[in-house]
Enzyme design. Structure first.
Site, mmCIF file in Angstrom:
data_model
loop_
_atom_site.group_PDB
_atom_site.id
_atom_site.type_symbol
_atom_site.label_atom_id
_atom_site.label_comp_id
_atom_site.label_asym_id
_atom_site.label_seq_id
_atom_site.Cartn_x
_atom_site.Cartn_y
_atom_site.Cartn_z
ATOM 1 C CB CYS A 149 -87.607 32.702 -126.034
ATOM 2 S SG CYS A 149 -88.835 33.986 -125.912
ATOM 3 C CG ASN A 202 -77.566 30.840 -124.023
ATOM 4 O OD1 ASN A 202 -78.666 31.111 -123.545
ATOM 5 N ND2 ASN A 202 -76.615 31.727 -124.155
ATOM 6 C CG HIS A 218 -79.676 32.541 -127.450
ATOM 7 N ND1 HIS A 218 -80.491 32.207 -126.401
ATOM 8 C CD2 HIS A 218 -78.832 33.480 -126.970
ATOM 9 C CE1 HIS A 218 -80.170 32.922 -125.332
ATOM 10 N NE2 HIS A 218 -79.166 33.715 -125.647
ATOM 11 N NE ARG A 277 -76.898 36.686 -117.976
ATOM 12 C CZ ARG A 277 -77.332 36.912 -119.202
ATOM 13 N NH1 ARG A 277 -78.610 37.141 -119.420
ATOM 14 N NH2 ARG A 277 -76.503 36.879 -120.223
ATOM 15 C CG ASP A 278 -78.668 34.031 -121.541
ATOM 16 O OD1 ASP A 278 -79.828 34.446 -121.404
ATOM 17 O OD2 ASP A 278 -78.049 34.110 -122.620
ATOM 18 C CG HIS A 327 -74.414 35.530 -125.751
ATOM 19 N ND1 HIS A 327 -74.219 35.275 -124.411
ATOM 20 C CD2 HIS A 327 -75.748 35.376 -125.972
ATOM 21 C CE1 HIS A 327 -75.396 34.988 -123.844
ATOM 22 N NE2 HIS A 327 -76.332 35.038 -124.767
HETATM 23 ZN ZN ZN Z 1 -78.414 35.155 -124.297
#
Ligand code: ZN
Length: 317
Positions: free
Chosen positions: A245, A254, A214, A18-19, A212
């Protein structure tokens, strides 16, 4: 002050599907995503976020999320999360049979408006509607609210701690099952993380259940350590550190799952994940994502001779 005790075990949730994939323009074929989920399971991963129920027009990379949930649910003991941006997405998550829906709530007013076109308190109201919809549906799907930009924001800069705590209290009062804190843009430092997790735990207790981070500015694992020492024992991570990003080409994403598992394993903290198997899976992913910018130290340097998976690593297998 109570003396700090290292946990025997932490939970690592793989969120790369997902991320990670949402920040990569290309669409990974469903067949490869299924291999990724199976490979993660075989390596011992028992929590995975497989996608997001956003309109496929906005994010064609994640359009096959329902199919991925169905497959992941066939793996015994696998806990399956999906990201859900609104009530409509929540209905799809419940219909698909996900175990957890992850609702993002941007603490930063500016980020919330830019990302969801709603102020944070309007997102809280939508979360209330989702809790009610779950009750009406008699669904067992659990709800986690991910407090995004909880440690800083590229648009507004500083994010104030009292605002984070106020929003945590607001969503817990609605009946969500747990909250997590996210450094969405990689602004956090370990001291700030330790302070925020400590204060948030005073408000949320055990319902604070995810960190969570990054690695945008190289502090990802340092921030994990700070949260760990503030009592957190669940963390999100992306295989090969994807999830950068899209507006900052080449920037780290991440925290890399394999580096996080190595960090824990080297300290004798079990994750249930076999690091060698995870590195083999990463090798496969490298092929699937040829040309993309991948990250992570362990995959480059290899494991030291002194490394062994913690004894009870396979407890849940
Ligand atoms: Zn994230």
């Amino acid at each position: 002050m109570k003396e700090f005790q290292w946990p025997e075990r932490v939970t690592v949730r793989e969120v790369g599907l997902r991320d990670g994939l949402q920040s990569i323009a290309r669409t990974l074929p469903t067949s490869q995503k299924l291999q990724w989920i199976q490979g993660a399971y075989d390596a011992g991963v028992r929590e995975i976020e497989v996608g997001s129920f956003v309109p496929p027009k906005l994010m064609p990379q994640l359009a096959d999320t329902a199919e991925l949930v169905t497959f992941a649910k066939t793996l015994p003991g696998m806990c399956v999360s999906v990201l859900v941006p609104n009530l409509k997405g929540a209905e799809r998550a419940m219909a698909a049979g996900a175990d957890w829906m992850l609702l993002p709530l941007s603490v930063s007013h500016a980020h919330s408006l830019a990302n969801l076109r709603k102020a944070p308190d309007d997102v809280v109201a939508e979360i209330g509607a989702i809790v009610e919809a779950r009750r009406m549906a008699g669904s067992h799907c659990k709800i986690e609210v991910g407090m995004s930009t909880a440690l800083g924001c590229t648009l507004q800069g500083r994010v104030e701690v009292p605002e984070v705590l106020r929003l945590i209290q607001a969503v817990l009062a609605l009946g969500v099952d747990r909250v997590g804190l996210a450094d969405t843009v990689g602004y956090a430092d370990p001291r700030q993380v330790g302070d925020l997790f400590t204060q948030a735990r005073e408000v949320a207790g055990d319902r604070l259940a995810c960190g969570h981070f990054h690695d945008t500015r190289g502090l990802g694992l340092a921030n994990v350590m700070a949260a760990l020492q503030a009592g957190e024992n669940r963390f999100d991570a992306c295989l090969a550190g994807i999830g950068g990003c899209p507006h900052a080409p080449g920037a780290s994403g991440n925290v890399a799952t394999e580096d996080l598992v190595y960090l824990m394993g080297s300290m004798g903290i079990a994750t249930g994940i076999d690091l060698q198997a995870l590195l083999t899976l990463r090798q496969q992913l490298t092929g699937w994502l040829a040309g993309e910018c991948l990250h992570g130290s362990i995959a480059q340097a290899g494991l030291p001779k002194t490394y062994t998976n913690p004894q009870n690593a396979r407890l849940s297998a």
